[in-house]
Design an enzyme around this catalytic site. Structure first.
Site, PDB file in Angstrom:
ATOM      1  N   LEU A 129     -10.976  40.377  60.916  1.00 53.43           N
ATOM      2  CA  LEU A 129     -10.644  40.337  62.334  1.00 53.43           C
ATOM      3  C   LEU A 129      -9.890  39.033  62.565  1.00 53.43           C
ATOM      4  CD1 LEU A 129     -14.030  41.448  63.993  1.00 53.43           C
ATOM      5  CD2 LEU A 129     -11.977  42.847  63.672  1.00 53.43           C
ATOM      6  N   ASP A 130      -8.846  39.062  63.390  1.00 51.07           N
ATOM      7  CA  ASP A 130      -8.084  37.829  63.572  1.00 51.07           C
ATOM      8  C   ASP A 130      -8.877  36.829  64.404  1.00 51.07           C
ATOM      9  OD1 ASP A 130      -7.435  38.014  66.402  1.00 51.07           O
ATOM     10  OD2 ASP A 130      -5.981  39.557  65.895  1.00 51.07           O
ATOM     11  N   ILE A 131      -8.390  35.610  64.461  1.00 58.08           N
ATOM     12  CA  ILE A 131      -9.145  34.510  65.049  1.00 58.08           C
ATOM     13  C   ILE A 131      -9.490  34.743  66.515  1.00 58.08           C
ATOM     14  CG2 ILE A 131      -7.073  33.192  65.677  1.00 58.08           C
ATOM     15  CD1 ILE A 131      -8.646  30.638  64.867  1.00 58.08           C
ATOM     16  N   THR A 161     -10.075  37.716  67.894  1.00 60.27           N
ATOM     17  CA  THR A 161     -10.806  38.973  68.054  1.00 60.27           C
ATOM     18  C   THR A 161     -12.270  38.745  67.719  1.00 60.27           C
ATOM     19  OG1 THR A 161      -8.857  40.285  67.494  1.00 60.27           O
ATOM     20  CG2 THR A 161     -10.984  41.369  67.301  1.00 60.27           C
TER      21      THR A 161
END
Length: 291
Positions: free
Chosen positions: A107-109, A111
């Site tokens: 998951l990106d930073i 999210t």
């Protein structure tokens, strides 16, 4: 019977099979004193080292497949170490002996939400493979009015820089004023795909939370930064998705007192999360949860 080196290393939890292949290609792995090569197979009595450190090899019978559900907060990155000193999703996880946790996807930073970790790198590798299209559900908060035509385009498909994409489903989920919540589902794991789909329609996403992976839901009682180990039934659901044999063992006790212990554990998780705050130096202090 010999097995491929990367498969044995992944099964023992040193990383996904893809990671192990990269380590072998980089010359970080040796077998009986010789630098290993991609395609090498090993016997059970082989002496294997990673970065010069001897490791224990485990047969399939020796490995208990464990899976954690982690409630990732915003601001954490999905890497083991960060040169900028930012907190990572691995900082709060319990320690495992002679192994380590492998993230199932990323998951990106910015999210938050459900992120799975497993001690079985082969399970992680298969679940992350593009051919294994696991349904993922996200709660998305958008800003501004969203015309019905925009929603229809996101259902039928739009063209992104890496090819066509679409939501398998998109449903309104309430909201106030200009802030509207949606629940969206897709089966792909392309980088930032949910955000990019909305951005393709010039829609601003202000919050993004993954709330489900397949049939595994983010526990409502799990605080941000908390983790919980999945029971063997859910572990085997994931193993079935990946085409692996069922696990028959678990590290969790199952008796009449399990509910009470789960409540106590939830309270401990919450206390550990409160203790795990970013210090003045910007580096979080690891919690002391035990596996």
């Amino acid at each position: 019977m010999s097995e491929k080196l990367q498969k044995v290393l992944a099964r023992a939890g040193h990383g996904s099979r893809r990671e192990m292949e990269a380590w072998i290609a980089a010359g970080r792995v040796s077998i009986d004193g010789e630098i290993a090569s991609l395609g090498d197979r090993i016997e059970a009595d082989a002496k294997v080292r990673i970065d010069g450190r001897a490791i224990s090899l485990k047969s399939a019978e020796d490995v208990i497949c464990r899976v954690l559900a982690y409630h990732k907060p915003e601001g954490e990155i999905c890497s083991r170490k960060d040169p900028e000193g930012r907190p990572t999703v691995f900082d709060r996880l319990p320690k495992v002996r002679d192994s380590r946790w492998v993230a199932v996807g990323r998951l990106d930073i910015n999210t938050s939400g459900l992120l799975l970790f497993t001690s079985d790198g082969e399970l992680a590798n298969r679940l992350m493979h593009p051919s294994n299209e696991v349904d993922r559900e996200y709660a998305v908060r958008t800003f501004g009015e969203i015309p019905e035509a925009t929603v229809q385009r996101l259902r039928t498909g739009v063209m992104l820089e890496d090819g066509p994409a679409q939501f398998d489903s998109i449903k309104p989920a309430g909201g106030e004023g200009m802030n509207q919540w949606w629940h969206v589902c897709l089966r792909e794991g392309r980088n930032r795909e949910v955000r990019r789909l909305w951005e393709s329609q010039e829609v601003q996403v202000s919050r993004l939370i993954r709330i489900r992976y397949g049939m595994v839901e983010l526990p409502k009682s799990l605080p941000r930064g908390g983790w919980v180990e999945l029971p063997v039934e859910q572990v085997n659901y994931l193993r079935k998705l990946a085409g692996l044999e069922p696990e028959t063992r678990t590290m969790l006790a199952a008796d009449k007192h399990s509910v009470a212990r789960a409540q106590v554990k939830s309270a401990k998780i919450r206390r550990a999360v409160r203790k795990h705050k970013v210090t003045g130096s910007g580096k979080p202090k690891p919690s002391r949860q035990r596996s």
